[in-house]
Design a protein around this motif. Structure first.
Motif, mmCIF file in Angstrom:
data_model
loop_
_atom_site.group_PDB
_atom_site.id
_atom_site.type_symbol
_atom_site.label_atom_id
_atom_site.label_comp_id
_atom_site.label_asym_id
_atom_site.label_seq_id
_atom_site.Cartn_x
_atom_site.Cartn_y
_atom_site.Cartn_z
ATOM 1 N N ALA A 1 1.167 -0.702 -0.123
ATOM 2 C CA ALA A 1 -0.202 0.199 -0.460
ATOM 3 C C ALA A 1 1.087 1.168 -0.050
ATOM 4 O O ALA A 1 0.029 2.479 -0.820
ATOM 5 N N PHE A 2 1.881 1.125 0.803
ATOM 6 C CA PHE A 2 2.793 2.435 0.753
ATOM 7 C C PHE A 2 3.509 2.448 -0.547
ATOM 8 O O PHE A 2 3.304 3.594 -1.326
ATOM 9 N N ALA B 1 -2.729 -1.839 7.367
ATOM 10 C CA ALA B 1 -2.616 -1.318 5.219
ATOM 11 C C ALA B 1 -2.703 0.110 5.276
ATOM 12 O O ALA B 1 -2.302 0.161 4.168
ATOM 13 N N VAL B 2 -4.115 0.236 5.868
ATOM 14 C CA VAL B 2 -4.786 1.561 5.677
ATOM 15 C C VAL B 2 -3.557 2.632 5.141
ATOM 16 O O VAL B 2 -3.221 3.607 5.574
ATOM 17 N N ALA B 3 -2.840 2.407 7.125
ATOM 18 C CA ALA B 3 -1.834 3.543 7.892
ATOM 19 C C ALA B 3 -0.583 3.688 6.810
ATOM 20 O O ALA B 3 -0.210 4.447 6.469
ATOM 21 N N GLY B 4 -0.108 2.653 6.616
ATOM 22 C CA GLY B 4 0.669 1.930 4.903
ATOM 23 C C GLY B 4 0.133 3.195 3.852
ATOM 24 O O GLY B 4 1.143 3.997 3.808
ATOM 25 N N TYR B 5 -0.965 2.763 3.022
ATOM 26 C CA TYR B 5 -1.577 4.055 2.534
ATOM 27 C C TYR B 5 -1.484 4.793 2.195
ATOM 28 O O TYR B 5 -0.980 6.381 1.340
ATOM 29 N N VAL C 1 -10.891 9.668 2.371
ATOM 30 C CA VAL C 1 -12.011 8.876 2.265
ATOM 31 C C VAL C 1 -11.660 7.985 3.577
ATOM 32 O O VAL C 1 -12.578 7.332 3.779
ATOM 33 N N LEU C 2 -10.339 7.191 3.224
ATOM 34 C CA LEU C 2 -10.206 5.605 4.230
ATOM 35 C C LEU C 2 -10.485 6.515 5.657
ATOM 36 O O LEU C 2 -11.365 5.763 6.904
ATOM 37 N N ILE C 3 -9.610 8.064 5.760
ATOM 38 C CA ILE C 3 -9.833 8.214 7.596
ATOM 39 C C ILE C 3 -10.683 8.798 7.520
ATOM 40 O O ILE C 3 -11.427 7.965 9.001
#
Length: 403
Positions: free
Chosen positions: A39-40, A128-132, A182-184
């Protein structure tokens, strides 16, 4: 056994969540760290993501014990879409270009499957969201630093607008930033972030991302942010899911069919040249005429790039897929995308579904109408993160535990 609506929803939740999911939700896994790495990279280094991302995603897939996840409509639609793209080699006039595009598509699909498998349970999706999000911040910082220092290659169009900084296209940075926003917002709305200090940090990151997205001057992203802001404000007054969905559908059909071309030309004239939306209306007209010539099958992968000046994609997801893979390919891709997003909300109570659905629709309709986001690493990874169900509301998690 009762057959009330609540009982039926309870049965769905029981089938949807494995009995040990609550225990797994408290732990990270090696597959989760691998998916965060993909993701990053996808968010800030698209070329590296296409080269090495699939191999890391395969490792994440294997480490996630994929046999515990069921195969549903999303997976079957993805397989059918890939097979149809492969079959298009039989009638394409540009086999070399189509082969290259097929390799890219296979890489994107591999990353999607690997991340979904690794983040289906527990805290791995948050990782994974944090990586993105970290990748989006890194891309913004890298771009801003190069602009400030003047180091590296900076490309501008004939109207002076910066289009690329180093290896990063400015629109790619903007779309990635919007997806991170949007994810946040979905995580905040779902009650996943509880600690006060963490919330303050998240709001600070959100502010940086919004400022960065606006400063890219990517109008599709700016429109998306305005729609999201308006929706957050008026959501307390009502939740008109059907109205908003219908309005976005009308916009998609009007732009893709060419009914809004004259309006867009008049709206955009004199801003960045004589053609509407920075020349996109010309690309759309070419795609429409070619799609009519081969409505069901299309002209094959990469045909739009070959026939457009500067090897440009169509910059419209619907017209681009229609021109290259025809109505069949477009239908398969939409089935895959809609089904994957449905995985996110199908375990939610009916009243909890509207907010995330409307947020996704408002955020990505302008992007899909004005870009080729469906052909990027960040787009596919973002879809994988949006489609996994663990970033749900607190009510859903409680309902699972009591089911």
């Amino acid at each position: 056994m009762t057959s009330t609506p609540e009982a039926r929803r309870t049965l769905v939740r029981k089938e949807y969540v494995a009995p040990t999911s609550a225990r797994r939700a408290r732990h990270f896994s090696v597959g989760g760290f691998a998916s965060a790495m993909v993701a990053f990279i996808a968010a800030c280094e698209p070329n590296i993501a296409l080269r090495y991302g699939p191999f890391i995603a395969i490792a994440a897939f294997i480490l996630s014990r994929p046999w515990r996840n069921r195969i549903g409509l999303t997976e079957w639609a993805l397989v059918a879409y890939l097979l149809w793209a492969l079959l298009s080699q039989m009638w394409t006039q540009y086999p070399d270009v189509a082969t290259g595009q097929l390799i890219v598509l296979a890489s994107l699909a591999t990353m999607f499957v690997g991340i979904r498998a690794a983040t289906w349970w527990g805290q791995n999706q948050a990782l994974a969201v944090a990586g993105y999000v970290a990748g989006g911040l890194y891309g913004l910082a890298q771009t801003s630093l190069q602009l400030i220092t003047g180091e590296g290659e900076i490309y501008t169009d004939e109207f002076g607008r910066i289009t690329q900084v180093g290896t990063l296209n400015i629109n790619y940075v903007a779309y990635t930033t919007l997806t991170a926003i949007v994810l946040i917002l979905l995580a905040l709305q779902g009650g996943q972030i509880k600690r006060r200090r963490m919330k303050m940090l998240i709001f600070a990151i959100l502010g940086i991302l919004v400022i960065g997205a606006v400063s890219t001057q990517t109008r599709g992203v700016q429109v998306s942010l305005m729609l999201l802001g308006a929706w957050i404000v008026i959501s307390k007054l009502g939740r008109p899911l059907k109205t908003i969905t219908a309005a976005c559908a009308v916009a998609i059909v009007s732009v893709s069919a060419g009914w809004a071309s004259s309006f867009l030309d008049d709206l955009d004239r004199g801003n960045r040249g004589v053609d509407g939306l920075s020349g996109r209306t010309i690309l759309w007209e070419t795609a429409r005429s070619k799609w009519v010539d081969s409505f069901f099958a299309g002209e094959g992968m990469g045909a739009d790039r070959v026939q457009n000046a500067g090897y440009l994609p169509t910059h419209n997801t619907f017209l681009g897929l229609g021109m290259t893979l025809g109505a069949v390919g477009l239908a398969l891709f939409l089935t895959f995308a809609v089904s994957s997003l449905n995985e996110r909300i199908k375990g939610l109570r009916i009243r909890d579904r509207r907010f995330p659905l409307i947020m996704i629709i408002l955020a990505f309709t302008p992007i899909l109408l004005t870009s080729s986001w469906e052909a990027t690493a960040s787009g596919w990874v973002g879809l994988a993160l949006l489609s996994t169900p663990i970033l749900a509301t607190t009510n859903q998690i409680k309902a699972r535990r009591t089911a």
